[in-house]
Design a protein around this motif. Sequence first.
Motif, PDB file in Angstrom:
ATOM      1  N   THR A   1       0.820  -1.221   0.000  1.00 49.24           N
ATOM      2  CA  THR A   1       0.000   0.000   0.000  1.00 49.24           C
ATOM      3  C   THR A   1       0.846   1.258   0.000  1.00 49.24           C
ATOM      4  OG1 THR A   1      -0.199  -0.020   2.439  1.00 49.24           O
ATOM      5  CG2 THR A   1      -1.881  -1.200   1.177  1.00 49.24           C
ATOM      6  N   ARG A   2       2.150   1.140   0.158  1.00 40.40           N
ATOM      7  CA  ARG A   2       3.011   2.325   0.099  1.00 40.40           C
ATOM      8  C   ARG A   2       3.027   2.934  -1.295  1.00 40.40           C
ATOM      9  NH1 ARG A   2       8.519   1.356   1.066  1.00 40.40           N
ATOM     10  NH2 ARG A   2       8.793   3.466   1.879  1.00 40.40           N
ATOM     11  N   SER A   3       2.685   2.163  -2.315  1.00 35.59           N
ATOM     12  CA  SER A   3       2.670   2.657  -3.697  1.00 35.59           C
ATOM     13  C   SER A   3       1.244   2.962  -4.156  1.00 35.59           C
ATOM     14  CB  SER A   3       3.328   1.637  -4.626  1.00 35.59           C
ATOM     15  OG  SER A   3       4.685   1.464  -4.309  1.00 35.59           O
TER      16      SER A   3
ATOM     17  N   TRP B   1      -5.145   2.934   9.292  1.00 36.57           N
ATOM     18  CA  TRP B   1      -4.269   1.776   9.493  1.00 36.57           C
ATOM     19  C   TRP B   1      -2.900   2.029   8.887  1.00 36.57           C
ATOM     20  CZ3 TRP B   1      -2.618  -1.151   5.229  1.00 36.57           C
ATOM     21  CH2 TRP B   1      -2.041  -2.398   5.489  1.00 36.57           C
ATOM     22  N   PHE B   2      -2.859   2.524   7.668  1.00 41.47           N
ATOM     23  CA  PHE B   2      -1.609   2.803   6.966  1.00 41.47           C
ATOM     24  C   PHE B   2      -0.751   3.799   7.750  1.00 41.47           C
ATOM     25  CE2 PHE B   2       0.849   5.460   4.077  1.00 41.47           C
ATOM     26  CZ  PHE B   2       1.550   4.519   3.330  1.00 41.47           C
TER      27      PHE B   2
ATOM     28  N   SER C   1       2.862   2.977   9.462  1.00 39.16           N
ATOM     29  CA  SER C   1       4.004   3.747   8.943  1.00 39.16           C
ATOM     30  C   SER C   1       4.877   4.300  10.056  1.00 39.16           C
ATOM     31  CB  SER C   1       3.506   4.917   8.079  1.00 39.16           C
ATOM     32  OG  SER C   1       2.817   4.480   6.953  1.00 39.16           O
ATOM     33  N   GLN C   2       4.257   4.576  11.207  1.00 39.42           N
ATOM     34  CA  GLN C   2       4.969   5.231  12.297  1.00 39.42           C
ATOM     35  C   GLN C   2       5.624   4.261  13.271  1.00 39.42           C
ATOM     36  OE1 GLN C   2       2.006   7.857  13.985  1.00 39.42           O
ATOM     37  NE2 GLN C   2       1.616   8.812  12.010  1.00 39.42           N
TER      38      GLN C   2
ATOM     39  N   VAL D   1      11.770  -0.411   6.010  1.00 38.49           N
ATOM     40  CA  VAL D   1      11.629   0.089   4.647  1.00 38.49           C
ATOM     41  C   VAL D   1      12.891   0.803   4.158  1.00 38.49           C
ATOM     42  CG1 VAL D   1       9.118   0.243   4.804  1.00 38.49           C
ATOM     43  CG2 VAL D   1      10.521   2.246   5.368  1.00 38.49           C
ATOM     44  N   LYS D   2      13.832   1.050   5.066  1.00 35.30           N
ATOM     45  CA  LYS D   2      15.092   1.671   4.665  1.00 35.30           C
ATOM     46  C   LYS D   2      16.145   0.643   4.258  1.00 35.30           C
ATOM     47  CE  LYS D   2      14.533   5.746   7.625  1.00 35.30           C
ATOM     48  NZ  LYS D   2      15.041   6.448   8.837  1.00 35.30           N
TER      49      LYS D   2
END
Length: 230
Positions: A169-171, A188-189, A193-194, A202-203
């Motif tokens: 869902t990041r894209s 939710w996203f 993410s936090q 994700v890094k």
Amino acid sequence: MIDVYSWPTPNGHKIHIMLEECGLAYRAIPVDIGAGDQFKPEFLAISPNNKIPAIVDADGPDGKPISLFESGAILLYLAGKAGQFLGNTVREKYETLQWLMFQMGGVGPMLGQAHHFRIYAPTKIDYAVDRYSNEAKRLYGVLDKQLSKTAYLAGDHYTIADIATFPWTRSFANQGIDWADFPHAKRWFDEISQRPAVERGVKVLADLRKPLNDANAKDILFGQQQYAKK
């Protein structure tokens, strides 16, 4: 130590995030899919479908090394190894598994096709763009409905179902998604993410990824090299 053969894609990030969440020691080994690393014999030996991610755990279930491919199988293995993120009861386990299968069978393949036909296909095919864009919206609708009732996909607890689904869902923009249409999924996203482990996950290898605008890389990923006998 777990060796993770991976690349910074949604499927790769699933495993990076899971390892960070579990606090398991690992080493990320880049497999540059734009350069064709996925077709090298040493990678095919652990991932015969020439897809990332794959892992080799030196300390397998019987004390011997084990190698695994397919991100869903790896998530299940890591959840079992760490004793986390698979639910605390038999019921919770199966509720988690159904949403993991939803990601593996629907979210990943269909959003992947949306990416391809909207962004990467050399010829714009309106039928394909419409079909997969509409399927992306349908799938986000399923997520949104579920998340209107529960904090996370499988209920009140964060599980591998969330870890598997979030990276795709990041894209959202590339999939033609407007978060305004899916407020519960957006809540939710934003929450996921936090999470510190997600931010770290994700890094992983992200500094190695380049924009996919090289003709040779596109041929490796989408052309005849995919279908040559290995």
